[in-house]
Write a protein that holds these residues in place. Sequence first.
Motif, PDB file in Angstrom:
ATOM      1  N   ASN A  50       2.091 -12.985  -3.345  1.00 42.39           N
ATOM      2  CA  ASN A  50       1.399 -11.852  -2.879  1.00 42.39           C
ATOM      3  C   ASN A  50       1.880 -11.510  -1.533  1.00 42.39           C
ATOM      4  O   ASN A  50       1.932 -11.742  -0.592  1.00 42.39           O
ATOM      5  CB  ASN A  50      -0.049 -12.202  -2.428  1.00 42.39           C
ATOM      6  N   HIS A  51       2.965 -10.390  -2.064  1.00 45.01           N
ATOM      7  CA  HIS A  51       3.879  -9.766  -0.842  1.00 45.01           C
ATOM      8  C   HIS A  51       3.083  -8.445  -0.341  1.00 45.01           C
ATOM      9  O   HIS A  51       3.468  -7.461   0.146  1.00 45.01           O
ATOM     10  CB  HIS A  51       4.949  -9.180  -1.483  1.00 45.01           C
ATOM     11  N   THR A  52       1.587  -8.238  -0.307  1.00 48.45           N
ATOM     12  CA  THR A  52       0.865  -7.280  -0.009  1.00 48.45           C
ATOM     13  C   THR A  52      -0.204  -7.654   0.985  1.00 48.45           C
ATOM     14  O   THR A  52      -0.223  -8.803   1.284  1.00 48.45           O
ATOM     15  CB  THR A  52      -0.257  -6.686  -1.372  1.00 48.45           C
ATOM     16  N   GLU A  53      -0.860  -6.605   1.611  1.00 46.48           N
ATOM     17  CA  GLU A  53      -1.697  -6.983   2.674  1.00 46.48           C
ATOM     18  C   GLU A  53      -3.271  -7.069   1.846  1.00 46.48           C
ATOM     19  O   GLU A  53      -4.297  -7.450   2.408  1.00 46.48           O
ATOM     20  CB  GLU A  53      -2.009  -5.666   3.444  1.00 46.48           C
ATOM     21  N   THR A  54      -3.274  -6.952   0.628  1.00 43.35           N
ATOM     22  CA  THR A  54      -4.453  -7.102  -0.434  1.00 43.35           C
ATOM     23  C   THR A  54      -4.900  -8.686  -0.468  1.00 43.35           C
ATOM     24  O   THR A  54      -3.913  -9.162  -1.351  1.00 43.35           O
ATOM     25  CB  THR A  54      -4.425  -6.308  -1.507  1.00 43.35           C
ATOM     26  N   PRO A  55      -5.908  -9.092  -0.119  1.00 42.35           N
ATOM     27  CA  PRO A  55      -6.271 -10.627  -0.307  1.00 42.35           C
ATOM     28  C   PRO A  55      -6.288 -10.836  -1.854  1.00 42.35           C
ATOM     29  O   PRO A  55      -6.892 -10.150  -2.443  1.00 42.35           O
ATOM     30  CB  PRO A  55      -7.679 -10.721   0.357  1.00 42.35           C
ATOM     31  N   LEU A  56      -5.642 -11.841  -2.166  1.00 46.80           N
ATOM     32  CA  LEU A  56      -5.774 -12.290  -3.558  1.00 46.80           C
ATOM     33  C   LEU A  56      -5.150 -11.409  -4.653  1.00 46.80           C
ATOM     34  O   LEU A  56      -5.454 -11.723  -5.864  1.00 46.80           O
ATOM     35  CB  LEU A  56      -7.483 -12.649  -4.107  1.00 46.80           C
ATOM     36  N   VAL A 118       3.569  -9.839  -6.352  1.00 48.41           N
ATOM     37  CA  VAL A 118       2.900  -8.429  -6.353  1.00 48.41           C
ATOM     38  C   VAL A 118       3.271  -7.944  -5.091  1.00 48.41           C
ATOM     39  O   VAL A 118       3.154  -8.583  -4.030  1.00 48.41           O
ATOM     40  CB  VAL A 118       1.319  -8.599  -6.513  1.00 48.41           C
ATOM     41  N   ASP A 119       3.994  -6.841  -5.189  1.00 46.26           N
ATOM     42  CA  ASP A 119       4.380  -6.091  -4.107  1.00 46.26           C
ATOM     43  C   ASP A 119       3.611  -4.854  -3.678  1.00 46.26           C
ATOM     44  O   ASP A 119       3.737  -4.448  -2.491  1.00 46.26           O
ATOM     45  CB  ASP A 119       5.905  -5.509  -4.574  1.00 46.26           C
ATOM     46  N   GLU A 120       2.651  -4.372  -4.512  1.00 46.35           N
ATOM     47  CA  GLU A 120       1.804  -3.460  -4.200  1.00 46.35           C
ATOM     48  C   GLU A 120       0.564  -3.661  -4.902  1.00 46.35           C
ATOM     49  O   GLU A 120       0.593  -3.661  -6.101  1.00 46.35           O
ATOM     50  CB  GLU A 120       2.483  -2.019  -4.504  1.00 46.35           C
ATOM     51  N   TRP A 121      -0.639  -3.415  -4.611  1.00 47.79           N
ATOM     52  CA  TRP A 121      -1.863  -3.446  -4.854  1.00 47.79           C
ATOM     53  C   TRP A 121      -2.947  -2.888  -4.103  1.00 47.79           C
ATOM     54  O   TRP A 121      -3.535  -3.541  -3.324  1.00 47.79           O
ATOM     55  CB  TRP A 121      -2.401  -5.045  -5.294  1.00 47.79           C
ATOM     56  N   ARG A 122      -3.141  -1.550  -4.391  1.00 48.95           N
ATOM     57  CA  ARG A 122      -4.057  -0.777  -3.545  1.00 48.95           C
ATOM     58  C   ARG A 122      -4.270   0.713  -3.988  1.00 48.95           C
ATOM     59  O   ARG A 122      -3.726   1.083  -4.950  1.00 48.95           O
ATOM     60  CB  ARG A 122      -3.242  -0.632  -2.185  1.00 48.95           C
ATOM     61  N   TYR A 123      -4.997   1.238  -3.157  1.00 48.11           N
ATOM     62  CA  TYR A 123      -5.574   2.447  -3.628  1.00 48.11           C
ATOM     63  C   TYR A 123      -4.717   3.402  -2.413  1.00 48.11           C
ATOM     64  O   TYR A 123      -4.970   3.010  -1.241  1.00 48.11           O
ATOM     65  CB  TYR A 123      -6.883   2.933  -3.604  1.00 48.11           C
ATOM     66  N   LYS A 124      -3.854   4.115  -2.705  1.00 48.31           N
ATOM     67  CA  LYS A 124      -2.896   4.998  -1.778  1.00 48.31           C
ATOM     68  C   LYS A 124      -3.929   5.945  -0.907  1.00 48.31           C
ATOM     69  O   LYS A 124      -5.073   6.532  -1.369  1.00 48.31           O
ATOM     70  CB  LYS A 124      -2.243   6.037  -2.432  1.00 48.31           C
ATOM     71  N   VAL A 125      -3.732   5.906   0.317  1.00 40.22           N
ATOM     72  CA  VAL A 125      -4.468   6.776   1.262  1.00 40.22           C
ATOM     73  C   VAL A 125      -4.050   8.214   1.158  1.00 40.22           C
ATOM     74  O   VAL A 125      -3.223   8.609   0.822  1.00 40.22           O
ATOM     75  CB  VAL A 125      -3.899   6.285   2.799  1.00 40.22           C
ATOM     76  N   GLY A 126      -5.421   8.873   1.013  1.00 41.27           N
ATOM     77  CA  GLY A 126      -5.304  10.306   0.971  1.00 41.27           C
ATOM     78  C   GLY A 126      -6.525  10.705   0.230  1.00 41.27           C
ATOM     79  O   GLY A 126      -7.601  10.313  -0.051  1.00 41.27           O
ATOM     80  N   VAL A 127      -6.321  12.069  -0.073  1.00 45.82           N
ATOM     81  CA  VAL A 127      -7.858  12.858  -0.751  1.00 45.82           C
ATOM     82  C   VAL A 127      -7.944  12.450  -1.935  1.00 45.82           C
ATOM     83  O   VAL A 127      -9.387  11.858  -2.148  1.00 45.82           O
ATOM     84  CB  VAL A 127      -7.535  14.497  -0.754  1.00 45.82           C
ATOM     85  N   ASP A 128      -7.153  12.008  -2.823  1.00 44.42           N
ATOM     86  CA  ASP A 128      -7.478  11.582  -4.136  1.00 44.42           C
ATOM     87  C   ASP A 128      -7.473   9.868  -4.500  1.00 44.42           C
ATOM     88  O   ASP A 128      -8.280   9.648  -5.025  1.00 44.42           O
ATOM     89  CB  ASP A 128      -6.672  11.844  -5.191  1.00 44.42           C
ATOM     90  N   GLY A 129      -6.885   9.299  -3.249  1.00 45.08           N
ATOM     91  CA  GLY A 129      -6.856   7.703  -3.221  1.00 45.08           C
ATOM     92  C   GLY A 129      -6.578   7.174  -4.704  1.00 45.08           C
ATOM     93  O   GLY A 129      -7.468   6.373  -5.258  1.00 45.08           O
ATOM     94  N   GLU A 130      -5.189   7.629  -5.050  1.00 41.66           N
ATOM     95  CA  GLU A 130      -4.675   6.961  -6.521  1.00 41.66           C
ATOM     96  C   GLU A 130      -4.260   5.451  -6.357  1.00 41.66           C
ATOM     97  O   GLU A 130      -3.876   4.963  -5.249  1.00 41.66           O
ATOM     98  CB  GLU A 130      -3.467   7.713  -6.699  1.00 41.66           C
ATOM     99  N   PRO A 131      -4.575   4.910  -7.456  1.00 39.14           N
ATOM    100  CA  PRO A 131      -4.518   3.458  -7.538  1.00 39.14           C
ATOM    101  C   PRO A 131      -2.809   3.301  -7.738  1.00 39.14           C
ATOM    102  O   PRO A 131      -2.202   3.835  -8.259  1.00 39.14           O
ATOM    103  CB  PRO A 131      -5.235   3.112  -8.990  1.00 39.14           C
ATOM    104  N   ALA A 132      -2.457   2.129  -6.981  1.00 39.53           N
ATOM    105  CA  ALA A 132      -0.992   1.773  -7.296  1.00 39.53           C
ATOM    106  C   ALA A 132      -0.681   0.331  -7.307  1.00 39.53           C
ATOM    107  O   ALA A 132      -1.170  -0.350  -6.470  1.00 39.53           O
ATOM    108  CB  ALA A 132      -0.256   2.495  -6.045  1.00 39.53           C
ATOM    109  N   ALA A 133       0.217  -0.017  -8.372  1.00 41.68           N
ATOM    110  CA  ALA A 133       0.397  -1.467  -8.525  1.00 41.68           C
ATOM    111  C   ALA A 133       1.877  -1.472  -8.290  1.00 41.68           C
ATOM    112  O   ALA A 133       2.571  -0.821  -9.245  1.00 41.68           O
ATOM    113  CB  ALA A 133      -0.021  -2.057  -9.657  1.00 41.68           C
ATOM    114  N   GLY A 134       2.407  -2.605  -7.956  1.00 38.57           N
ATOM    115  CA  GLY A 134       3.912  -3.131  -8.272  1.00 38.57           C
ATOM    116  C   GLY A 134       4.011  -4.657  -8.154  1.00 38.57           C
ATOM    117  O   GLY A 134       3.500  -5.252  -7.606  1.00 38.57           O
ATOM    118  N   VAL A 135       4.581  -4.858  -9.434  1.00 35.16           N
ATOM    119  CA  VAL A 135       4.705  -6.375  -9.890  1.00 35.16           C
ATOM    120  C   VAL A 135       6.120  -6.542 -10.512  1.00 35.16           C
ATOM    121  O   VAL A 135       6.880  -5.633 -11.120  1.00 35.16           O
ATOM    122  CB  VAL A 135       3.700  -6.248 -11.117  1.00 35.16           C
ATOM    123  N   THR A 136       6.595  -7.789  -9.905  1.00 40.67           N
ATOM    124  CA  THR A 136       7.907  -8.426 -10.745  1.00 40.67           C
ATOM    125  C   THR A 136       7.326  -9.672 -11.657  1.00 40.67           C
ATOM    126  O   THR A 136       6.495 -10.457 -10.990  1.00 40.67           O
ATOM    127  CB  THR A 136       8.600  -8.759  -9.574  1.00 40.67           C
TER     128      THR A 136
END
Length: 183
Positions: A50-56, A118-136
């Motif tokens: 887990n290379h993100t700030e998102t727990p688990l 996992v390099d990204e697992w979050r909802y992007k900050v902004g008006v729409d809050g798009e989901p974003a995932a990055g995986v190897t």
Amino acid sequence: MIRPSFFLRVLQWLLVTTLLASLVACSTVDHGKAPTLERGASWVVLPFANHTETPLAGNRAEAVALALLQAQNIGQIKRYPGSVQQEALFDGTESKRQEDALAWAREQNVRYALTGAVDEWRYKVGVDGEPAAGVTLEIVDVSSGDTLWSGTGGKSGWSREALSSVAQKLIRELLRAGLASVH
């Protein structure tokens, strides 16, 4: 002479095209050539880093990968039973945990391992809050420890789409690429 209505139609077409292009979910995937893998071989899903700030986030990606791997009907699939998920940022024991999990897989006489990060697992900050995932993902020959295949990707979705759905699509695309030559 060109009529003003022609310019208006061209302008409308450009606006609609630009709007549609901005609404389409973005995905980037890179991977190696699929190795020739034995159908019916035993598999294990090892811990995901887990290379993100998102727990688990690693555990979540593991669960998705396990389910998608089982859906491929390629052989018996296990999940590493140890509780080895990285809980803290900057945890320096990641490689040790991976070595322990691979040693366990050897003891179980498993042929292939699927692992990843996992390099990204979050909802992007902004008006729409798009989901974003990055995986190897990596497919490893358990007996030798050699990486047979690896792929990486990132995907973002629509503002009303679930993060788990975006991640599932990304992991599915990566697995299809890695398992394309199962015989």
